[in-house]
Design an enzyme around this catalytic site. Structure first.
Site, mmCIF file in Angstrom:
data_model
loop_
_atom_site.group_PDB
_atom_site.id
_atom_site.type_symbol
_atom_site.label_atom_id
_atom_site.label_comp_id
_atom_site.label_asym_id
_atom_site.label_seq_id
_atom_site.Cartn_x
_atom_site.Cartn_y
_atom_site.Cartn_z
ATOM 1 N N PHE A 175 -14.894 -111.488 -62.064
ATOM 2 C CA PHE A 175 -13.809 -111.996 -61.392
ATOM 3 C C PHE A 175 -13.021 -113.051 -62.373
ATOM 4 C CE2 PHE A 175 -16.925 -115.251 -59.971
ATOM 5 C CZ PHE A 175 -15.640 -116.130 -60.032
ATOM 6 N N LYS A 199 -13.423 -100.628 -64.628
ATOM 7 C CA LYS A 199 -13.512 -101.000 -63.014
ATOM 8 C C LYS A 199 -13.531 -102.514 -63.150
ATOM 9 C CE LYS A 199 -17.167 -102.436 -60.733
ATOM 10 N NZ LYS A 199 -16.539 -103.461 -59.909
ATOM 11 N N GLU A 202 -14.094 -106.210 -57.951
ATOM 12 C CA GLU A 202 -13.559 -105.804 -56.841
ATOM 13 C C GLU A 202 -13.000 -107.111 -55.873
ATOM 14 O OE1 GLU A 202 -16.817 -105.911 -57.600
ATOM 15 O OE2 GLU A 202 -17.953 -107.231 -56.469
ATOM 16 N N ARG A 203 -13.296 -108.237 -56.812
ATOM 17 C CA ARG A 203 -12.635 -109.436 -55.774
ATOM 18 C C ARG A 203 -11.422 -109.848 -56.439
ATOM 19 N NH1 ARG A 203 -17.651 -113.609 -56.253
ATOM 20 N NH2 ARG A 203 -18.510 -112.798 -58.055
ATOM 21 N N SER A 252 -22.513 -111.598 -64.678
ATOM 22 C CA SER A 252 -23.682 -112.492 -64.423
ATOM 23 C C SER A 252 -24.917 -111.832 -65.011
ATOM 24 C CB SER A 252 -23.964 -112.664 -63.027
ATOM 25 O OG SER A 252 -24.225 -111.356 -62.447
ATOM 26 N N CYS A 307 -16.982 -118.805 -68.241
ATOM 27 C CA CYS A 307 -18.231 -118.630 -69.043
ATOM 28 C C CYS A 307 -18.222 -119.683 -70.053
ATOM 29 C CB CYS A 307 -18.363 -117.170 -69.591
ATOM 30 S SG CYS A 307 -17.200 -116.784 -70.643
ATOM 31 N N GLU A 409 -26.931 -121.522 -63.393
ATOM 32 C CA GLU A 409 -25.376 -121.766 -64.113
ATOM 33 C C GLU A 409 -24.805 -121.888 -62.550
ATOM 34 O OE1 GLU A 409 -23.570 -117.678 -64.721
ATOM 35 O OE2 GLU A 409 -22.022 -118.806 -66.219
HETATM 36 P P1 NAD Z 1 -20.824 -110.321 -61.396
HETATM 37 O O1 NAD Z 1 -22.109 -109.964 -62.207
HETATM 38 O O2 NAD Z 1 -21.160 -110.733 -59.990
HETATM 39 O O3 NAD Z 1 -19.790 -109.149 -61.419
HETATM 40 C C1 NAD Z 1 -19.534 -108.480 -62.779
HETATM 41 C C2 NAD Z 1 -19.268 -106.951 -62.233
HETATM 42 O O4 NAD Z 1 -20.557 -106.341 -61.988
HETATM 43 C C3 NAD Z 1 -18.441 -106.664 -61.257
HETATM 44 O O5 NAD Z 1 -17.314 -105.665 -61.745
HETATM 45 C C4 NAD Z 1 -19.282 -106.345 -60.115
HETATM 46 O O6 NAD Z 1 -18.694 -105.380 -59.188
HETATM 47 C C5 NAD Z 1 -20.420 -105.765 -60.678
HETATM 48 N N1 NAD Z 1 -21.749 -106.141 -60.206
HETATM 49 C C6 NAD Z 1 -22.164 -107.240 -59.428
HETATM 50 N N2 NAD Z 1 -23.523 -107.401 -59.144
HETATM 51 C C7 NAD Z 1 -23.895 -106.005 -59.388
HETATM 52 C C8 NAD Z 1 -25.166 -105.458 -59.299
HETATM 53 N N3 NAD Z 1 -26.104 -106.239 -58.703
HETATM 54 N N4 NAD Z 1 -25.311 -104.060 -59.726
HETATM 55 C C9 NAD Z 1 -24.202 -103.534 -60.311
HETATM 56 N N5 NAD Z 1 -23.194 -104.132 -60.547
HETATM 57 C C10 NAD Z 1 -22.914 -105.262 -60.021
HETATM 58 O O7 NAD Z 1 -20.104 -111.394 -62.159
HETATM 59 P P2 NAD Z 1 -18.960 -112.344 -61.693
HETATM 60 O O8 NAD Z 1 -19.268 -113.234 -60.445
HETATM 61 O O9 NAD Z 1 -17.787 -111.374 -61.269
HETATM 62 O O10 NAD Z 1 -18.353 -113.188 -62.861
HETATM 63 C C11 NAD Z 1 -19.058 -114.531 -63.291
HETATM 64 C C12 NAD Z 1 -20.210 -114.222 -64.287
HETATM 65 O O11 NAD Z 1 -19.690 -113.827 -65.288
HETATM 66 C C13 NAD Z 1 -20.648 -115.684 -64.705
HETATM 67 O O12 NAD Z 1 -21.931 -115.453 -64.921
HETATM 68 C C14 NAD Z 1 -19.990 -115.839 -66.092
HETATM 69 O O13 NAD Z 1 -20.812 -116.657 -66.718
HETATM 70 C C15 NAD Z 1 -19.960 -114.368 -66.517
HETATM 71 N N6 NAD Z 1 -18.973 -114.292 -67.687
HETATM 72 C C16 NAD Z 1 -19.450 -114.155 -68.858
HETATM 73 C C17 NAD Z 1 -18.504 -114.100 -69.972
HETATM 74 C C18 NAD Z 1 -19.198 -114.011 -71.323
HETATM 75 O O14 NAD Z 1 -18.255 -113.674 -72.163
HETATM 76 N N7 NAD Z 1 -20.203 -114.399 -71.516
HETATM 77 C C19 NAD Z 1 -17.295 -114.201 -69.687
HETATM 78 C C20 NAD Z 1 -16.944 -114.179 -68.214
HETATM 79 C C21 NAD Z 1 -17.750 -114.309 -67.071
#
Ligand code: NAD
Length: 529
Positions: A175, A199, A202-203, A252, A307, A409
């Site tokens: 997101f 994809k 969703e947020r 994450s 991130c 985090e």
């Molecule tokens: P998230 O993991 O909740 O969601 C990411 C994607 O995974 C979304 O599309 C979501 O629908 C899907 N998802 C979430 N939980 C899932 C599950 N249990 N099973 C399958 N799919 C699932 O992450 P977020 O909260 O949207 O984004 C923030 C996170 O992303 C932070 O941890 C941040 O550090 C990380 N991030 C990392 C980078 C990098 O380059 N290292 C860049 C941006 C964000």
């Protein structure tokens, strides 16, 4: 599979010239999905409410695509692949040039959609778009990037390499960068000749939907880019669908380690960028004003939801001056609705996220740290923001590695501070952390900076610079638990091109004279010498 013509047509609520400029929302929309270059309505009854994080007013409902719709998106991408693969790289480059120009034309619109759905300020949202746009611009160098190699290896013998597209590939996005992260994958995946099912989070899928419109206008053929919505079920579908050959995931650790394991077990290529805990180390010889401003911006900008946010400050020496400057700098930041003039940071994404950040702040106090600046009750003055997900800049000192606030985090505007005895102690502190996304050192000594660089394990190092995200002619090089699979495949740049292509080597012999061919079969392993 449903035929695309049977889906109900839909449209986007914004245009190049008409988009939100404040937090007033009208009748909530339903976000369409995108297949065969068309926006269509999902038949799903599972809808996710999306609220403006600054007001918690309902903006749109995001459908979770049905199984049939997910299959149809892959069908569309699969059908488009053979002719897209055959399309010359120069023709693909022309489309990418147009896409780049259209992103520039729709820059303010994209930023507005991000601000409304994600909460960051318009200026910051423009930066979100820019860092993605730069990947699309770099992808225009595909004719150069896709050149193979050739080497004469013996008499009448040569080996050459080709970089072939993989087929249908997928991207799963987080997101926090609604435009940048889709653009980390879309331009490279497609210009290398693959077709894509993306994809968004969703947020806040709105920016990805605008990008879909721009892809259509730029001339990408039907089916090269499809956009689906959903959460776990859509992700599991992508992980298990055998026709999807590669997955780019950003998000994450909880989700990404699962995506990496299951996708890899299913024989797919997976690149996954994950969570972080980024440190700044300030040496006594640093320019403290410059360091304090840089650190405050990197810790509290985007409400800490980057991130690469600097979430931990280490300092050698007593640090009094530095901490005071940081507190002053943090107090000078204006937390407000992202459309408001002068806003420096907006809200966090959801009430759940706010509650989580606040509980981590509380845990720091319980664990013995000191809350020097507490953002828990902060909110903008304007009553229209009374229900937003506000957490103001927070500075916590006396933090120890064993504390929960350090181990997790936080992903909010919270800066943890600790003093260390020496440069080596600072390096050790940072290297002991399981994450390794980014790090920064502030010093006026070249030799200290170089010693730090050589001994630090983080993948992206800033020297007197707080957020060292490399431009896309390099690659995003996180390390340790900030990437899955040891970071063997990284996003964008040449490694990004390699991720989306299969190397093929061709060794050929074109004898110029029959005299060189012996009359008997050669049974020894070819040695090419
Ligand atoms: P998230 O993991 O909740 O969601 C990411 C994607 O995974 C979304 O599309 C979501 O629908 C899907 N998802 C979430 N939980 C899932 C599950 N249990 N099973 C399958 N799919 C699932 O992450 P977020 O909260 O949207 O984004 C923030 C996170 O992303 C932070 O941890 C941040 O550090 C990380 N991030 C990392 C980078 C990098 O380059 N290292 C860049 C941006 C964000």
């Amino acid at each position: 599979m449903g035929s695309v013509d049977t889906y109900k047509p839909a449209s986007l609520p914004t245009t190049t010239t008409s988009y939100p400029t404040d937090h007033t929302v009208g009748e909530p929309t339903i976000t369409p999905w995108f297949i065969d270059n068309k926006f269509v309505q999902s038949s799903s009854t599972e809808l996710i409410d999306l609220f403006d994080p600054a007001t918690n007013q309902l903006v749109t409902r995001v459908p979770q695509n049905t199984q049939d719709e997910l299959v149809a998106a892959v069908d569309s991408a699969e059908k488009a692949f053979p002719s897209w693969k055959q399309t010359s790289v120069l023709a693909r480059q022309q489309i990418m040039f147009k896409f780049v120009a259209l992103i520039r034309e729709n820059w303010d619109r994209l930023a507005a959609v991000i601000t409304l759905e994600q909460g960051k300020t318009v200026a910051d949202a423009k930066g979100d778009v820019l860092r993605g746009l730069q990947v699309a611009e770099a992808a225009c160098a595909a004719p150069e990037l896709l050149k193979g190699e050739v080497l004469p290896i013996g008499k009448d013998l040569e080996t050459r390499t080709y970089l072939e597209p993989l087929g249908v590939v997928a991207a799963i996005c987080p997101f926090n960068f609604p435009a940048m992260i889709p653009l980390w994958s879309l331009p490279i995946a497609t210009i290398t000749g693959n077709t894509l099912v993306l994809k968004p989070s969703e947020r806040d899928p709105g920016a990805a939907m605008v990008l879909a419109e721009l892809c259509q206008k730029a001339g990408f053929p039907d089916g090269v880019i499809n956009i689906v919505h959903g959460t776990h079920r859509a992700v599991n579908f992508i992980l298990d669908e055998p026709r999807i050959k590669a997955i780019s995931f950003v998000g994450s650790n909880a989700a990404g380690e699962y995506v990496y394991a299951r996708g890899s077990a299913n024989g797919k290529r997976v690149q996954a960028n994950l969570g972080a805990k980024n440190h700044a180390l300030v040496m006594p010889d640093a320019d403290l004003d410059q360091a304090a401003n840089a650190i405050a911006g990197a810790a509290f900008g985007a409400a800490g939801q980057r991130c690469m946010a600097l979430s931990t400050l280490l300092y050698v020496g007593d640090g009094q001056d530095l901490i005071q400057k940081l507190v002053d700098s943090a107090k000078g930041l204006s937390m407000d609705g992202g459309f408001q003039k002068g806003a420096d940071l907006g809200p966090v994404i959801s009430p759940e996220s706010k509650a989580r950040v606040e509980s981590l702040i509380a845990s720091a106090e319980e664990d013995g740290a000191t809350i020097l600046l507490d953002g828990r009750n902060a909110k903008p003055q304007d009553s229209k923001f009374a229900n937003g997900n506000w957490v103001g800049p927070t500075i916590i000192t006396g933090v120890k590695p064993s504390m929960r606030c350090y181990k997790e985090e936080i992903f909010g505007p919270v800066l943890l501070c600790a003093s260390v005895d020496s440069l080596d102690a600072g390096i050790q502190f940072i290297n002991d952390n399981e994450y390794g996304n980014g790090v920064a050192i502030f010093t006026s000594s070249g030799s200290i900076a170089d010693y730090f660089r050589r001994n630090i394990q983080a993948g992206q190092v800033g020297i007197n610079l707080p957020i060292p995200v490399p431009l896309p002619m390099f690659s995003f090089t996180g390390n340790k638990r900030s990437v899955a699979g040891g970071g063997a495949t990284t996003f964008y740049g040449r490694p990004g091109v390699r991720f989306y292509t299969q190397q093929q080597t061709v060794t050929s012999r074109w004898p110029i004279s029959k005299a060189v061919v012996s009359g008997k079969a050669d049974v020894i392993m070819p040695q090419h010498i």
